[in-house]
Scaffold this motif. Structure first.
Motif, short mmCIF file in Angstrom:
data_model
loop_
_atom_site.label_atom_id
_atom_site.label_comp_id
_atom_site.label_asym_id
_atom_site.label_seq_id
_atom_site.Cartn_x
_atom_site.Cartn_y
_atom_site.Cartn_z
N VAL A 11 0.84 -1.20 0.00
CA VAL A 11 0.00 0.00 0.00
C VAL A 11 0.87 1.25 0.00
O VAL A 11 0.60 2.22 -0.74
N ASN A 12 1.93 1.25 0.80
CA ASN A 12 2.83 2.41 0.84
C ASN A 12 3.49 2.65 -0.52
O ASN A 12 3.64 3.80 -0.96
N SER A 13 3.91 1.57 -1.17
CA SER A 13 4.52 1.72 -2.49
C SER A 13 3.51 2.28 -3.49
O SER A 13 3.84 3.12 -4.33
N TYR A 14 2.28 1.83 -3.41
CA TYR A 14 1.23 2.34 -4.31
C TYR A 14 1.00 3.84 -4.07
O TYR A 14 0.86 4.61 -5.03
N LEU A 15 0.99 4.24 -2.80
CA LEU A 15 0.79 5.66 -2.50
C LEU A 15 1.90 6.51 -3.09
O LEU A 15 1.65 7.63 -3.58
N ALA A 52 6.70 12.62 -3.49
CA ALA A 52 7.15 11.23 -3.46
C ALA A 52 8.61 11.13 -3.04
O ALA A 52 9.00 10.22 -2.30
N GLN A 53 9.45 12.07 -3.48
CA GLN A 53 10.86 12.04 -3.12
C GLN A 53 11.06 12.26 -1.62
O GLN A 53 11.82 11.53 -0.97
N SER A 54 10.38 13.26 -1.07
CA SER A 54 10.52 13.51 0.37
C SER A 54 9.92 12.37 1.19
O SER A 54 10.46 11.97 2.22
N ALA A 55 8.81 11.80 0.71
CA ALA A 55 8.20 10.69 1.43
C ALA A 55 9.07 9.44 1.37
O ALA A 55 9.15 8.68 2.35
N GLN A 56 9.74 9.20 0.24
CA GLN A 56 10.62 8.05 0.13
C GLN A 56 11.79 8.16 1.10
O GLN A 56 12.19 7.18 1.74
N LEU A 57 12.37 9.35 1.22
CA LEU A 57 13.44 9.56 2.19
C LEU A 57 12.95 9.33 3.61
O LEU A 57 13.63 8.71 4.43
N TRP A 58 11.74 9.78 3.89
CA TRP A 58 11.17 9.58 5.22
C TRP A 58 10.91 8.11 5.50
O TRP A 58 11.09 7.63 6.62
N LEU A 59 10.50 7.34 4.47
CA LEU A 59 10.22 5.92 4.65
C LEU A 59 11.49 5.13 4.97
O LEU A 59 11.42 4.08 5.61
N ILE A 60 12.63 5.60 4.52
CA ILE A 60 13.88 4.92 4.85
C ILE A 60 14.20 5.10 6.33
O ILE A 60 14.76 4.21 6.97
#
Length: 366
Positions: A198-202, A211-219
């Protein structure tokens, strides 16, 4: 039954609920601190207490090194800035750029370590940590929904809501029939895998910059820490730890089985629900400000238990170990000679992989 017999029976029950009496050669000695006789008391063991204090000092030392790293601000000016006597440049670097990151790293690490200790004792499985059983993924889903489609000021509320929804789902799946720790782990892994998708889909449906800032946050990162985040996170951590401490003994008594613990006045179902809610709250505190940082909640309780040589939950040693692990990992992340500062989640993931490989090798030698 006579009044004398009933009194003696009640006294034995209260003594058993207060914890075992230390017997030389049969376990670690401890002292019992009674705040309300028969209702609220704590066991204080010298070695775990000493380990907790030592780990806390080491975590503070790691934070101090982070404040003086790269020599940009000399140690004397760092002290001056902390006490309001330094230059404006030193005060800006120390108080605005570095101190919030160091302080939040300690708070997040302590929250992850404590959450991992509660989850592992609840499931009676060393793999029972919030990043393994899906609670961090659930908190990340709730926070992502807010980050990508709402007001970033409500990220913490989104993380708490996502974590609680995941906890309810996993607990309902694990409670089919009698409660089993392995069932909790398997249900959590299944739900966590679904939420990762679900997170990848979002992310694929978000705008590029979001998406870039969220991807950094997900790490998992402490790079965007701000001063206003510290006080709420610290207060939430302190409140949740205070709520967890009276439940630790009841949780430890559940190792004897629900029937035996029930004979000592422990409501097994109620204790599990309360511990689960507190652990989810601790995980949500960490995820809301730093993202789903991996492996700290998994490693910290086990390392703390090996140092303290104690049994049971080991809540405070695990919290101190978590603070040390995350603080040291962040120090490594910002000092490695890379093109830019690494997210701390990259370092904790690498350390966690090394730890698991060492643990597997050690068990094979046994």
């Amino acid at each position: 039954m006579s009044a004398v017999t009933r009194t003696r029976s009640r006294a034995r029950t209260e003594e058993a609920a207060a914890g075992p009496v230390s017997v030389p050669g049969r376990g670690a000695a401890h002292r019992t601190l009674r705040l309300a006789p028969g209702r609220l008391s704590f066991r204080v063991r010298p070695r775990p207490l000493a380990v907790t204090l030592l780990l806390a000092l080491l975590a503070a030392g790691s934070g101090a090194l982070a404040l003086t790293r790269d020599g940009l601000v000399p140690p004397a000016e760092v002290l001056g800035a902390l006490f309001g006597a330094g230059s404006e440049q030193a005060a800006f670097v120390v108080l605005e750029l570095r101190l919030p990151r160091v302080a939040l790293g300690l708070v997040v690490g302590a929250a992850l370590g404590a959450a991992g200790a509660l989850f592992q004792q609840l499931s009676r499985n060393p793999l029972g940590s919030p990043d393994i059983v899906g609670f961090n993924s659930g908190a990340a889903t709730g926070a992502l929904l807010v980050l990508l489609h709402g007001d970033p000021a409500y990220v913490a509320a989104g993380a708490v809501g996502g974590g609680l929804a995941t906890a309810v789902t996993v607990h309902l799946l694990a409670r089919r029939g009698s409660f089993r720790g392995n069932r909790l782990i398997l249900a959590g892994i299944a739900v966590g895998s679904l939420l990762t998708s679900v997170n990848s889909y979002l992310l694929t449906r978000a705008a590029l910059d979001h998406a870039q800032s969220a991807q950094l946050w997900l790490i998992g990162s402490l790079g965007s820490t701000e001063r206003h985040q510290i006080a709420p996170a610290l207060l939430a951590l302190a409140a949740l730890l205070l709520l967890a401490l009276p439940l630790v003994r009841r949780l430890d008594l559940l190792e004897m089985g629900d029937e035996a613990a029930g004979g000592l006045g422990v409501d097994a179902a109620r204790t599990r629900v309360l511990v689960l809610l507190i652990a989810v709250g601790l995980s949500a505190v960490a995820v809301s400000v730093a993202g789903p940082i991996v492996f700290v909640a998994l490693c910290a309780p086990q390392l703390a238990r090996r140092l303290s040589r104690g049994t049971g939950t080991g809540l405070l040693p695990a919290a101190a170990m978590g603070a040390l692990l995350l603080s040291a990992s962040d120090l490594v992340a910002v000092t490695l000679p890379t093109a830019g500062p690494l997210p701390v989640g990259v370092v904790t993931g690498a350390l966690g992989g090394v730890y698991l490989a060492w643990l597997l090798g050690r068990r094979q030698r046994r």
